[in-house]
Design a protein around this motif. Sequence first.
Motif, short mmCIF file in Angstrom:
data_model
loop_
_atom_site.label_atom_id
_atom_site.label_comp_id
_atom_site.label_asym_id
_atom_site.label_seq_id
_atom_site.Cartn_x
_atom_site.Cartn_y
_atom_site.Cartn_z
N ARG A 273 0.80 -1.23 0.00
CA ARG A 273 0.00 0.00 0.00
C ARG A 273 0.83 1.28 0.00
O ARG A 273 0.56 2.19 -0.77
N THR A 274 1.82 1.38 0.83
CA THR A 274 2.54 2.65 0.97
C THR A 274 3.83 2.74 0.15
O THR A 274 4.37 3.83 0.00
N THR A 275 4.31 1.61 -0.37
CA THR A 275 5.62 1.66 -1.04
C THR A 275 5.59 1.27 -2.52
O THR A 275 6.60 1.40 -3.20
N GLY A 276 4.49 0.76 -3.03
CA GLY A 276 4.41 0.44 -4.45
C GLY A 276 4.36 -1.04 -4.74
O GLY A 276 4.07 -1.85 -3.87
N ARG A 277 4.66 -1.36 -5.99
CA ARG A 277 4.64 -2.76 -6.44
C ARG A 277 6.07 -3.28 -6.52
O ARG A 277 6.99 -2.55 -6.90
N PHE A 278 6.18 -4.59 -6.24
CA PHE A 278 7.49 -5.24 -6.27
C PHE A 278 7.40 -6.55 -7.04
O PHE A 278 6.40 -7.26 -6.96
#
Length: 132
Positions: free
Chosen positions: A66-71
Amino acid sequence: MQFDNSAAIWVQLVHEFSRRIVVGAWAPGARIAGVRELAAELGVNPNTAQRALAELERDGLCRSERTTGRFVTSDQARIDALRSQLAGSAADDYIARAQGFGMDSDQARQLIEERWNHHDHHTHRPAEGEGR
């Protein structure tokens, strides 16, 4: 990236993003650029890029935080399975085309071996200290 008018752009993006994962351009565990950045890079609508990334997520190839993006997934077995799947599809395409040209399996194998050796010869880069 050149798009093919015969297939939906988001589907083509799924293939491109999958390719990037398999070849390591998007390393296991690496953060994927944001939707807007990818859309700008590829010249597509952000909604199209979002749809492709959502499909990768459904396939377990990436995860969203949610807070850091897609990995990219860190699951190497999943990446290896994707590599086999993509190579298998390419092999199926080759087989269908070779059969369409009237080749039998021995002729098709011989052609692959010749082309493989040709590519190995032309892509070999000498190691340090090795002559050309």
